[in-house]
Write a protein that holds these residues in place. Structure first.
Motif, short mmCIF file in Angstrom:
data_model
loop_
_atom_site.label_atom_id
_atom_site.label_comp_id
_atom_site.label_asym_id
_atom_site.label_seq_id
_atom_site.Cartn_x
_atom_site.Cartn_y
_atom_site.Cartn_z
N ARG A 461 61.78 18.96 56.66
CA ARG A 461 62.42 20.10 56.00
C ARG A 461 61.47 21.27 55.76
O ARG A 461 61.88 22.30 55.22
CB ARG A 461 63.04 19.63 54.68
N ASN A 462 60.25 21.15 56.17
CA ASN A 462 59.28 22.20 55.87
C ASN A 462 59.66 23.58 56.40
O ASN A 462 59.43 24.58 55.72
CB ASN A 462 57.90 21.81 56.40
N PRO A 463 60.26 23.69 57.60
CA PRO A 463 60.66 25.04 58.05
C PRO A 463 61.63 25.73 57.10
O PRO A 463 61.65 26.97 57.04
CB PRO A 463 61.30 24.77 59.42
N LEU A 464 62.43 24.97 56.36
CA LEU A 464 63.40 25.56 55.46
C LEU A 464 62.83 25.82 54.07
O LEU A 464 63.25 26.77 53.39
CB LEU A 464 64.63 24.64 55.34
N ARG A 465 61.90 25.00 53.64
CA ARG A 465 61.36 25.17 52.28
C ARG A 465 60.16 26.10 52.24
O ARG A 465 59.71 26.49 51.16
CB ARG A 465 60.99 23.81 51.69
N SER A 466 59.59 26.45 53.40
CA SER A 466 58.41 27.31 53.45
C SER A 466 58.79 28.78 53.53
O SER A 466 59.88 29.14 53.96
CB SER A 466 57.54 26.94 54.66
N VAL A 467 57.84 29.62 53.11
CA VAL A 467 58.01 31.07 53.15
C VAL A 467 56.98 31.64 54.13
O VAL A 467 55.81 31.24 54.10
CB VAL A 467 57.82 31.70 51.76
N ASP A 468 57.42 32.56 54.96
CA ASP A 468 56.49 33.23 55.88
C ASP A 468 55.42 33.94 55.04
O ASP A 468 55.74 34.76 54.17
CB ASP A 468 57.26 34.25 56.72
N PRO A 469 54.13 33.63 55.26
CA PRO A 469 53.09 34.22 54.41
C PRO A 469 53.06 35.75 54.48
O PRO A 469 52.72 36.41 53.48
CB PRO A 469 51.79 33.60 54.95
N ARG A 470 53.43 36.32 55.61
CA ARG A 470 53.45 37.78 55.70
C ARG A 470 54.58 38.37 54.87
O ARG A 470 54.43 39.43 54.25
CB ARG A 470 53.59 38.20 57.17
N VAL A 471 55.72 37.67 54.83
CA VAL A 471 56.83 38.11 53.98
C VAL A 471 56.43 37.99 52.51
O VAL A 471 56.73 38.88 51.69
CB VAL A 471 58.09 37.27 54.27
N LEU A 472 55.73 36.92 52.17
CA LEU A 472 55.25 36.73 50.79
C LEU A 472 54.28 37.84 50.42
O LEU A 472 54.36 38.40 49.32
CB LEU A 472 54.58 35.37 50.68
N ALA A 473 53.37 38.17 51.33
CA ALA A 473 52.39 39.23 51.06
C ALA A 473 53.08 40.58 50.90
O ALA A 473 52.71 41.38 50.01
CB ALA A 473 51.38 39.28 52.20
N SER A 474 54.07 40.83 51.70
CA SER A 474 54.79 42.10 51.61
C SER A 474 55.54 42.22 50.29
O SER A 474 55.59 43.29 49.69
CB SER A 474 55.77 42.21 52.79
N ALA A 475 56.11 41.10 49.82
CA ALA A 475 56.91 41.13 48.59
C ALA A 475 56.05 41.23 47.34
O ALA A 475 56.41 41.93 46.38
CB ALA A 475 57.79 39.89 48.52
N LEU A 476 54.89 40.54 47.33
CA LEU A 476 54.09 40.45 46.11
C LEU A 476 52.83 41.31 46.12
O LEU A 476 52.25 41.57 45.07
CB LEU A 476 53.70 38.99 45.85
N GLY A 477 52.40 41.69 47.32
CA GLY A 477 51.12 42.39 47.43
C GLY A 477 51.06 43.71 46.70
O GLY A 477 49.97 44.17 46.33
N ALA A 478 52.20 44.34 46.50
CA ALA A 478 52.22 45.65 45.86
C ALA A 478 52.16 45.56 44.33
O ALA A 478 52.02 46.60 43.66
CB ALA A 478 53.47 46.42 46.29
N VAL A 479 52.27 44.36 43.78
CA VAL A 479 52.21 44.21 42.32
C VAL A 479 50.78 44.46 41.87
O VAL A 479 49.84 43.77 42.29
CB VAL A 479 52.68 42.81 41.89
N ARG A 480 50.58 45.42 41.00
CA ARG A 480 49.24 45.79 40.56
C ARG A 480 48.76 44.87 39.43
O ARG A 480 49.54 44.27 38.72
CB ARG A 480 49.22 47.24 40.08
#
Length: 610
Positions: A461-480
Motif C-alpha cells: 500500500r505504500n504508493p497510496l499512503r506516500s506523498v511525493d516529496p516534491r509535492v510536500l516541499a512545494s506545499a510546506l516549503g513556503a512556510v516561514r
C-alpha cells in the motif's frame, strides 16, 4: 488381467466418465463377480461406490484388495480420491505420492494430485510434479494449465504466464485460462494485457462473474475505484454468493470510504467461506478500523494465514502457546511480530502483562527486534525479566510458553477506552536528546519540524499512503520560520530534490543507527509530520507532537472520522477526503503549520520579555 476383463474394466471407466453410473453398475453386476479380486475391477467398483457417496464401503473394499495386490496404481489412486472426498487431504496426498512412485507421471490423475498439492500450499512440489507431467505429456493443455496455476499460487507469475501461454496455444477455450492469465498480469502490473484478455472474455461471456471481479481488481490497482465499483457490483449481481467477488466489493467500498457497505460485503464473504483466513483477516481490519475491538481482536488472530505480509511466517517454536494455563513457577516469552511500527504500538501492553504474570508467580521475557532492542530495554526497565534480541536462539529449557505480541490485547480484552499507557511509554537517551538539541540552538526562534513522506517501499500500500516529496516541499516549503529535518532513511536524492524545490531541509539520517537514535532526534524536534509508518508510532509512543497524513483507507490504528487517536494523544490526524488527492490535505497542514509558527513566536516573545 485377461484381455476380456481389461475390456470390461475400460468400458466401466468409460461409462462412469460419461456419467452413465447405472450402465457402469449393470456391467459390474454382470461381470465383476467372476473376478472379485481383480484390481482393475475392484478399483472401478470402489470408484462407483465413491461417486454414490458410499465412501466407507469403497475404502473397505479397496483396502482389502490392496493387501493382495500391493501398490496397484488403480487401487491406490482410488483410495486417494476417497480420502480427498472425505476432506482428508494429507491422507490423499500420501496415497497419490505412493502411486506416483510407481512411475506414472503422465496419468490423468496426476493433475488432480497437483490440484490437491496447491490446496495444501505445497507449491514447490506441485510445480515439480506439473513440470514432469508436461515433459511427459507436452500436448496436454490441462497439464500446462496446472503448471501455470502451481507457479501462480507460488507467486512466480512470469513462469505462470509462460505455462499459460503454452496452454493457450493448445486450447484457447480452456475454462479459467484467460481469467487466470489476467490475474497473473494484474500481479505483474501489465494492465494492458489484462484489459485485452478480460475484454475478450466478457465479449464471449458477459455473465462471467470472475472476469468482472478481475476487471474490478485491475481498475482498483490502476487507481480508479469509482470505475472498479461498477465492475465489482456487476460481479456480485451475477454471483451474489461468490466470496471472491464479495471481498473485491469490500475492497472497493473501503477505498471509497463507504464503510458500512465494505463491512457488509466482508462479513458476507466470511459467512460463505469461514475457513478462508484472508477473508477473516480483511474483516478484522474493518472491525478494528471502526472501533469494534471485541470482534476485531478475535479475527485479528487470523493474521498468520490471512495477512499477505505474514502468511506462512508463524515461527517454529518448541514451547506451546500460552492460552491461560497457570503461570506459577513458569516463564512466558512474548515475541515481536509484524513490522517495527506494530512492535512500538503493542509494547504499551507489556508492563501490564508482566505485572499479571508476576502476580501469578511467573516471569515474562520479551523477544525484541535488534533495531528496537536498546530503546525497549531502557523503556521496559525492570518491568520484564529480560529483553533479548529476536536473532538470539531461545533458551528452550528456560521458557515454558510463548505468546505473540499482537495477541496481547485479545488475551486481555482491551477496548479503545481501556488502552494502557496512552500518553508516553517509551524513554529516550537524555544525553542523545541533549546532543541533538545543542545542534539546534544556533537557530533559536525557528520551529524544528521532522518529515517522513514514505513508508516501507515494498509495502503493497505504500504508493497510496506516500506523498511525493516534491509535492510536500512545494506545499510546506513556503512556510516561514521553520527548519525542516528529513527523517526519511535512504532518501538522499529525494531530499536533494526537495531543496531544489525551495525547501530548507537538513538530512541527518546518515547518523541514525537504530530506533534509539531516531527517538532521541524526534524528542529534540518541535513537531513531526509523517505519513503512516513506524515513525508515527514512535512519535506517539514518546509523546512527541506529530501530525500524521492518512490516505482514504488508513491502517486500522487510526480508525475513521476523527482527527485524534486514542492510542496516541500527542498525534493529530490529517485525512484524505478523496482517493489519491493529497493537495487539500497538504494545504491544511501548511495553514496549521503557519499558525503554529505564529503561536510559537508569540510564546518566545512573551518568555523573552518576562
Amino acid at each position: 488381467m485377461s484381455s476380456a476383463m481389461a475390456s470390461y474394466s475400460e468400458r466401466i471407466d468409460e461409462l462412469m466418465a460419461e456419467g452413465d453410473l447405472v450402465g457402469a453398475w449393470r456391467l459390474l453386476e454382470a461381470h465383476g463377480a467372476s473376478r472379485p479380486g481383480d484390481p482393475g475391477i475392484v478399483a472401478a467398483a470402489g470408484r462407483l461406490l465413491r461417486l454414490r457417496g458410499r465412501h466407507a464401503e469403497a475404502r473397505a473394499l479397496l483396502d482389502r484388495t490392496l493387501q493382495g495386490a500391493l501398490d496397484d496404481t488403480r487401487v491406490v489412486t482410488e483410495l486417494a480420491y476417497v480420502a480427498r472426498d472425505l476432506g482428508e487431504r494429507e491422507v490423499a496426498d500420501g496415497w497419490f505420492e505412493r502411486a506416483y512412485r510407481k512411475g506414472t507421471e503422465g496419468e490423468q490423475w496426476v493433475l488432480d494430485w497437483i490440484d490437491l498439492l496447491c490446496g495444501l500450499c505445497r507449491f514447490d512440489v506441485a510445480q515439480r510434479v506439473a513440470a514432469t507431467y508436461c515433459e511427459r505429456m507436452p500436448g496436454s493443455a490441462s497439464g500446462w494449465f496446472s503448471l501455470g496455476l502451481a507457479y501462480q499460487l507460488g507467486k512466480r507469475h512470469d513462469l505462470a504466464l509462460d505455462a499459460y501461454a503454452r496452454a493457450m496455444r493448445l486450447d484457447h477455450a480452456l475454462p479459467m485460462l484467460r481469467n487466470n492469465m489476467a490475474a497473473a498480469y494484474i500481479a505483474t502490473e501489465n494492465y494492458h494485457e489484462v484489459q485485452s484478455l478480460l475484454g475478450d472474455v466478457l465479449r464471449d461471456d458477459p455473465g462471467n462473474a470472475l472476469a468482472w471481479t478481475n476487471l474490478a481488481t485491475m481498475l482498483l490497482k490502476r487507481g480508479d475505484p469509482t470505475a472498479a465499483q461498477v465492475a465489482a457490483e456487476r460481479a456480485c449481481s451475477l454471483a451474489p454468493n461468490y466470496p471472491v467477488a464479495l471481498q473485491c466489493c469490500a475492497n472497493v467500498f473501503s477505498e471509497l470510504q463507504q464503510w458500512d457497505m465494505a463491512l457488509h460485503f466482508a462479513q458476507r464473504a466470511v459467512e460463505l467461506e469461514p475457513a478462508n483466513m484472508s477473508y477473516v483477516w480483511s474483516l478484522a481490519m474493518l472491525q478494528l478500523l471502526r472501533g469494534d475491538y471485541a470482534a476485531g481482536w478475535l479475527n485479528h488472530e487470523a493474521r498468520w494465514d490471512g495477512s499477505p505480509e505474514l502468511n506462512g511466517s508463524w515461527p517454529n517454536l518448541p514451547m506451546p502457546r500460552w492460552t491461560g494455563q497457570s503461570l506459577s513457577g513458569k516463564s512466558v516469552a512474548v515475541w515481536s511480530e509484524q513490522g517495527n511500527g506494530d512492535v512500538l504500538q503493542f509494547a504499551r501492553f507489556l508492563p501490564l502483562v508482566a505485572r499479571n504474570v508476576r502476580q501469578a508467580g511467573g516471569k515474562l521475557i520479551f523477544i525484541c527486534y535488534a533495531s528496537l532492542l536498546t530503546l525497549m530495554q531502557r523503556s521496559l526497565g525492570d518491568e520484564v525479566e529480560a529483553v533479548i534480541p529476536s536473532e538470539q536462539p531461545l533458551p528452550e529449557t528456560a521458557i515454558d510458553y510463548h505468546l505473540p505480541l499482537g495477541s496481547l490485547p485479545f488475551a486481555f480484552g482491551v477496548t479503545p477506552d481501556q488502552l494502557p499507557a496512552a500518553t508516553s511509554y517509551l524513554k529516550t537517551d537524555h544525553a542523545k536528546v541533549g546532543a541533538w538539541r545543542s545542534r539546534h540552538e544556533s537557530d533559536t526562534g525557528r520551529l524544528k519540524v521532522g518529515l517522513v513522506w514514505s513508508g516501507g517501499r515494498t509495502h503493497q500500500r505504500n504508493p497510496l499512503r506516500s506523498v511525493d516529496p516534491r509535492v510536500l516541499a512545494s506545499a510546506l516549503g513556503a512556510v516561514r520560520g521553520v527548519d525542516f529535518v528529513s527523517l526519511q532513511i535512504g532518501a538522499g536524492s529525494e531530499t536533494k530534490a526537495m531543496r531544489e524545490a525551495g525547501m530548507s531541509v537538513s538530512d541527518p539520517t546518515g547518523e541514525l543507527r537504530s530506533f534509539d537514535d531516531t527517538a532521541a532526534l524526534l524528542h529534540s524536534l518541535d513537531l513531526v509530520i509523517t505519513v503512516c509508518t513506524s515513525v508515527a508510532h514512535l512519535a506517539g509512543a514518546l509523546g512527541v507532537r506529530a501530525w500524521v497524513l492518512l490516505d482514504v483507507r488508513p491502517h486500522w490504528t487510526w480508525m475513521i472520522e476523527r482527527n485524534d487517536s486514542p492510542w496516541y494523544p500527542s498525534i493529530r490526524l490529517y485525512r484524505q477526503q478523496v482517493y489519491g488527492q493529497w493537495e487539500p490535505v497538504l494545504t491544511q497542514v501548511a495553514r496549521d503549520l503557519a499558525a503554529l509558527v505564529v503561536t510559537a513566536t508569540h510564546q518566545l516573545t512573551q518568555k523573552a520579555s518576562a
